[in-house]
Scaffold this active site. Sequence first.
Site, mmCIF file in Angstrom:
data_model
loop_
_atom_site.group_PDB
_atom_site.id
_atom_site.type_symbol
_atom_site.label_atom_id
_atom_site.label_comp_id
_atom_site.label_asym_id
_atom_site.label_seq_id
_atom_site.Cartn_x
_atom_site.Cartn_y
_atom_site.Cartn_z
ATOM 1 N N CYS A 3 18.024 2.407 -0.631
ATOM 2 C CA CYS A 3 16.914 2.962 0.134
ATOM 3 C C CYS A 3 16.575 1.945 1.236
ATOM 4 C CB CYS A 3 15.715 3.319 -0.744
ATOM 5 S SG CYS A 3 14.898 1.959 -1.577
ATOM 6 N N CYS A 29 17.907 6.273 3.365
ATOM 7 C CA CYS A 29 18.300 5.208 4.289
ATOM 8 C C CYS A 29 19.003 5.764 5.517
ATOM 9 C CB CYS A 29 19.158 4.147 3.612
ATOM 10 S SG CYS A 29 20.855 4.616 3.312
ATOM 11 N N CYS A 43 23.351 3.737 6.207
ATOM 12 C CA CYS A 43 24.284 3.582 5.094
ATOM 13 C C CYS A 43 25.721 3.710 5.582
ATOM 14 C CB CYS A 43 24.025 4.650 4.033
ATOM 15 S SG CYS A 43 22.452 4.448 3.216
#
Length: 133
Positions: free
Chosen positions: A12, A86, A90
């Site tokens: 996250c 996120c 990512c």
Amino acid sequence: MTDAKPSVLFVCVHNAGRSQMAAGFLRDFAGDRIEVRSAGSMPADQINPVAVDAMAEIGIDITAEQPKVLTNEAVQASDVVITMGCGDACPFFPGKRYEDWTLDDPAGQGIDSVRPIRDEIRARIEALVGELV
């Protein structure tokens, strides 16, 4: 079938709430049968104390954990990458299993708001353990 144990990475933004609770549940439920990692695209200075309290209520201690920065190496070393908001931060590597769990962010919320988030994470982790173990 390989004997290698599966590895899961929870990601996250701050690695202070959702991903830490998910990692705590997975460590508790799977023991040493699954390798567990968590990281954040912009890690906070410390874990959200309300998330720590919510987990402590059900007997899972995450006080020793620290937010960690997301690295390409952590993603490459994981079989399953579970993101929790996120977004584009990512990294994506072919051959990995990716899941995006839409969960409210516990940041700035009180314990009464964090408990349902915790409980949703618990249900998702129970299903994940059933798939991986």
